[in-house]
Scaffold this motif. Structure first.
Motif, PDB file in Angstrom:
ATOM      1  N   SER A 117      14.730  18.774 -17.257  1.00  0.00           N
ATOM      2  CA  SER A 117      14.464  17.348 -17.336  1.00  0.00           C
ATOM      3  C   SER A 117      15.631  16.534 -16.783  1.00  0.00           C
ATOM      4  O   SER A 117      16.771  16.999 -16.749  1.00  0.00           O
ATOM      5  N   ILE A 168      11.857   8.733 -12.557  1.00  0.00           N
ATOM      6  CA  ILE A 168      11.841  10.144 -12.932  1.00  0.00           C
ATOM      7  C   ILE A 168      10.413  10.658 -12.805  1.00  0.00           C
ATOM      8  O   ILE A 168       9.487  10.107 -13.400  1.00  0.00           O
ATOM      9  N   GLN A 227       6.981  16.590 -15.225  1.00  0.00           N
ATOM     10  CA  GLN A 227       7.036  16.876 -16.658  1.00  0.00           C
ATOM     11  C   GLN A 227       8.031  17.992 -16.946  1.00  0.00           C
ATOM     12  O   GLN A 227       9.141  17.744 -17.386  1.00  0.00           O
ATOM     13  N   GLN A 274      11.322  18.192 -13.570  1.00  0.00           N
ATOM     14  CA  GLN A 274      11.460  16.787 -13.213  1.00  0.00           C
ATOM     15  C   GLN A 274      12.356  16.595 -11.986  1.00  0.00           C
ATOM     16  O   GLN A 274      13.273  17.374 -11.729  1.00  0.00           O
ATOM     17  N   SER A 277      16.680  16.942  -7.262  1.00  0.00           N
ATOM     18  CA  SER A 277      16.256  17.798  -8.369  1.00  0.00           C
ATOM     19  C   SER A 277      17.433  18.650  -8.817  1.00  0.00           C
ATOM     20  O   SER A 277      18.461  18.744  -8.132  1.00  0.00           O
TER      21      SER A 277
END
Length: 225
Positions: free
Chosen positions: A81, A6, A9, A12, A75
């Motif tokens: 996240s 991963i 921040q 992600q 993504s």
């Protein structure tokens, strides 16, 4: 075994490393790039029935199967996240249908009805995706995701659009908070009542919140067009 990393921040991504012959599958539209050596095929995973069930959730009929050697990067559709869920033999989760990123080849993927109104009345689709182990599943959460462990009989109420995923052992139903709350509360009209045992993944930003936050900018663009 495929390798997963991963990256980032606040926005992600998921980097997948595949050795010769190793395979993963992913929801279409999340792939950013892949090594030219990685083979990619669109398949109706799990057969016609499972594919139709997924299509009813708003997910794709086909999934992308990728076979190594090489790497691939994935993504989500919005900043947020990446959430890793490890499933043992016989374990399964239910996930918001547009949250799926990637799963190991051993994981089964179909859909499940979760009670009248769950998700749909929160703006997220009547059916939820179901993933059964063994293997690892990666989901994308808008904002950050929090895992809540519920003991047997313990329950929480979550605004329906914030439910990312839950163990299949969690019992779910949706209730309306009332006209007064709808008029003056602004949010939280439909609440998901979730009762343990099991894990619940809650996302900090719902899709409805993102849309509402962008409405002033969208309206300005439309007026200036």
């Amino acid at each position: 075994m495929p390798g997963f990393q991963i990256l980032g921040q606040d926005v992600q991504r998921l980097l997948v490393d595949l050795a010769e012959g190793e395979r993963v599958y992913a929801e279409g539209g999340h792939l950013i790039w892949k090594s030219s050596t990685v083979k990619m095929t669109a398949r109706a995973r799990g057969g016609l029935l499972a594919s139709l069930e997924r299509a009813l959730t708003g997910a794709s009929f086909f999934v992308l199967e990728l076979e190594g050697p090489g790497r691939a990067l994935f993504s989500g559709y919005a900043p947020g996240s990446v959430v890793e869920v490890r499933l043992g033999e016989g374990d399964s989760i239910l996930a918001e249908h547009r949250s799926f990123l990637v799963a190991e080849d051993s994981v089964k993927y179909d859909a499940k009805l979760v009670g009248l109104g769950f998700g749909w009345l929160g703006g997220e689709g009547l059916l939820m995706a179901r993933f059964a182990g063994p293997g690892r599943v990666f989901l994308h959460s808008s904002g950050q995701a929090e895992v809540i462990e519920l003991r047997d009989g313990e329950s929480i109420d979550v605004e329906a659009g914030h439910v990312l995923a839950m163990d299949s052992t969690v019992r779910a139903r949706v209730s309306f908070t009332g006209l007064r709350s709808a008029l003056f509360g602004g949010e939280g009209i439909w609440m998901a009542h979730l009762e343990g045992p099991g894990r619940v993944w809650v996302r900090s930003i719902s899709r409805q919140q993102m849309i509402m936050g962008l409405m002033p900018e969208i309206a300005q663009v439309v007026r200036s067009a």
